[in-house]
Enzyme design. Sequence first.
Site, PDB file in Angstrom:
ATOM      1  N   CYS D 182       0.856  -1.197   0.000  1.00  0.00           N
ATOM      2  CA  CYS D 182       0.000   0.000   0.000  1.00  0.00           C
ATOM      3  C   CYS D 182       0.886   1.239   0.000  1.00  0.00           C
ATOM      4  O   CYS D 182       0.616   2.240  -0.660  1.00  0.00           O
ATOM      5  CB  CYS D 182      -0.893   0.045   1.238  1.00  0.00           C
ATOM      6  SG  CYS D 182      -1.911  -1.411   1.488  1.00  0.00           S
ATOM      7  N   HIS D 186       1.089   5.107  -1.446  1.00  0.00           N
ATOM      8  CA  HIS D 186       0.453   5.957  -0.441  1.00  0.00           C
ATOM      9  C   HIS D 186       1.332   6.209   0.779  1.00  0.00           C
ATOM     10  O   HIS D 186       0.821   6.446   1.864  1.00  0.00           O
ATOM     11  CB  HIS D 186      -0.887   5.352  -0.008  1.00  0.00           C
ATOM     12  CG  HIS D 186      -1.899   5.322  -1.110  1.00  0.00           C
ATOM     13  ND1 HIS D 186      -2.511   6.464  -1.568  1.00  0.00           N
ATOM     14  CD2 HIS D 186      -2.397   4.303  -1.851  1.00  0.00           C
ATOM     15  CE1 HIS D 186      -3.357   6.140  -2.548  1.00  0.00           C
ATOM     16  NE2 HIS D 186      -3.295   4.846  -2.739  1.00  0.00           N
ATOM     17  N   ARG D 230     -12.674  -0.161  -2.216  1.00  0.00           N
ATOM     18  CA  ARG D 230     -11.440   0.601  -2.438  1.00  0.00           C
ATOM     19  C   ARG D 230     -10.221  -0.264  -2.127  1.00  0.00           C
ATOM     20  O   ARG D 230      -9.245  -0.312  -2.868  1.00  0.00           O
ATOM     21  CB  ARG D 230     -11.468   1.878  -1.584  1.00  0.00           C
ATOM     22  CG  ARG D 230     -10.261   2.771  -1.605  1.00  0.00           C
ATOM     23  CD  ARG D 230      -9.918   3.344  -2.959  1.00  0.00           C
ATOM     24  NE  ARG D 230      -9.248   2.349  -3.802  1.00  0.00           N
ATOM     25  CZ  ARG D 230      -8.984   2.500  -5.091  1.00  0.00           C
ATOM     26  NH1 ARG D 230      -9.358   3.576  -5.723  1.00  0.00           N
ATOM     27  NH2 ARG D 230      -8.364   1.574  -5.772  1.00  0.00           N
ATOM     28  N   CYS D 234      -7.474  -1.697  -4.771  1.00  0.00           N
ATOM     29  CA  CYS D 234      -6.060  -1.351  -4.615  1.00  0.00           C
ATOM     30  C   CYS D 234      -5.219  -2.618  -4.679  1.00  0.00           C
ATOM     31  O   CYS D 234      -4.198  -2.667  -5.355  1.00  0.00           O
ATOM     32  CB  CYS D 234      -5.817  -0.633  -3.286  1.00  0.00           C
ATOM     33  SG  CYS D 234      -5.973   1.160  -3.380  1.00  0.00           S
TER      34      CYS D 234
END
Lengths: 103, 158, 208, 273
Positions: D182, D186, D230, D234
Amino acid sequence: MADPMRIRANAVGDSTEVKVLMSHEMETGQRKDAQGKTIPAWFIQEVSVTWNGKTVLSAQWGPAVAKNPFVSFKFKGGAKGDKITITWVDNRGDKRTDEATIA
Amino acid sequence: MNRERRTVLRAGGGATLLSLVAAAGWLRPSDALAADVWNKAAFETNSMDATMKALGGGTPAQSRDIAFFSTPDIAENGAVVPIGITSAIPNTQSIAILVEKNPNMLAAVFDLPPGTEPSLSTRIKMGQTSNVYALVKADGKYYVASKEIKVTLGGCGG
Amino acid sequence: MIKAMLAWALVCAAVPALLGCATAPSDAETSAKAAQVLKASFKARGQAGLDRLDQDETQKLCTEYATKAPPKEVADKIEKANLATIKWPADGKYSGDWKNGERIAQEGRGKQFSDDPAGPVGGNCYACHQLAPQEVSFGTIGPSLYQFGKTRGYTEETRKYAYGKIYNADAYSACSNMPRFGHKSILTEAQIKDVVALLTDPDSPVNK
Amino acid sequence: MSRFPRVAARIAVMASTALVAAAALAQTSAVDEIAKYRAALQDGNPAELWEARGEGLWKAPRGPAKVSLAKCDLGLGPGVVKGAYAQLPRYFPDADRVMDLEARIVWCMVKQQGYSEADATKNPFGAGNDRKSDLEALVAYVASESRGVKMNVPSSHPKEAEAYRLGEKMFFYRGGTHDFACSTCHGETGKRIRLQDLPNLATKEGAQKAYTTWPAYRVSQGEVRSMEWRLNDCFRQQRFPDLEYTSDAAIALTMFLAVNANGAAFDAPAIKR
């Protein structure tokens, strides 16, 4: 059956501002599904907006109007409590009419 | 009645779907009312000339009195492109949106009865970067303004 | 869920009682449990099997040092191990067709569970890098590669570096954000050469 | 020549006049124009259609037990919807589990409305008119009832604290064919994928900006998408396998993001690319 529209009608000075969202796929007829079969066109063709029975907007659409269509416009007149009625008809002959009160 | 129905667009408003439904109260959706009124020919063209012919007009005049508002130069996604159009031409009767590079050019026609402001916004689909035309009919004559909108790729691309 | 709880119990049992599993677990314990819970929370789909959650040595170390730079000896170890994986082209040519390279740089599909295993696989370079200036939709996770060849020189050395970097970025920069396109069989040798051409060919728009 | 790709042809034609400065200028205006595009979308959000449908579903007697969700406890007491989303995920003693909104709705559908677990979760993410998702509509409705409410997700229960810690670890977990975590996208401030700004979810500011704007109507999909979607999507793009709906990992990651977002006013369902 199609979901109800979301209609906002607000008196602004001596005019009324109308914003409407419609629940519709607006399928172009140009897309293919996972099996490679063309997904048939399915879209709203006509829209009509009336205020106390008088037409304030009418429209003809093709499939290039975006999915879950949105329209915003203004007309002269309209007072709080008046009724706005919106109707659409799609190319399958399905139809939906919803009403809102001017706020 | 029938004649009036079919010429709804050419007349630039007047007869409308709802008044027709109301007048012929017995009509049901299954009677395919829409197909009768909807200007099929105009929505199947892919050139400005052919679209104008189907709409019953000639070559539109370029006009600086038509403006786009809340319309971006770049759309992050072609599936939803916001378009706002205002006409300052007196007696504007209708506003149409055309996309040059879509499979069929005409996206939408809005008829504006007297009392309705010649300004509206909606959202259209664009297959690729293209010129978008705002076509206005006023006093029976056609006027046009255009704007290029780029369609880009956002996000991860898969 | 049950699988995960069992793993937790095992992790706790493995450490001395005085460290106090009943109270705050150590960082290593939390990491171990997170990996277990993660593995219990996915299902295989399409071409993406559960083995994709199994970490190789590089992934394991880079996860461990995700929030802090790895110490030099760890970084050296990672780079050395990854350098050894690079399979250099047998014909000695590092560069291919830049036009094809541009297509590969634009293509975002490949290896996702939703992708056709027989379908296109791209490098998706523009997601993270600026390349040809005509493409305004580019990302900034990686550095701009505009004029890559022009500034570094159109030499064999530049092309070899580009090839190696695309093949296995961790060989040059431990725990890089960049996928190891060759090592992980994402791109073929020919595709990597085409991307090298996009970067290093004097005719490529990247160098204009 | 016949194999000359279209993209390359376009670029070759355009390339001759390009300069560094021109490229930089084009980039700035592109970013500004995308901001204009997003602003223009704010005026009418089709998520309202989902919110309305979700409210209808919440209040209608449904399932084998033919009862509504009026007694479903989302953490603030039976039937309290207002502000509930701003305090989720949280620990629920009756289920002895930390749950996000989706897990809790499913729990209520099973325990109160009598659905089987399989029936309740069979269509978590909608796909057009033929496969509308009741769960996405319910989520849109419940979330909309927290609009303007400050995020205040609890982490005092040991299981809540644990979910946060595990979520944090998962956020940095590298795997798959592309070595993505992730945090690859991010974990840094001020980065973009293509023209899409990437919130740094490990910071308070980034998490607040992102978390308070999900669920969202995604114009690219024509659907309202939940936080569960979401995360699932992802991971798809991370080249991971399929994240299971309401799984412990999904909830732990949501906990990590939601607690990081605490203090910000919730403002969703939003509208996004």
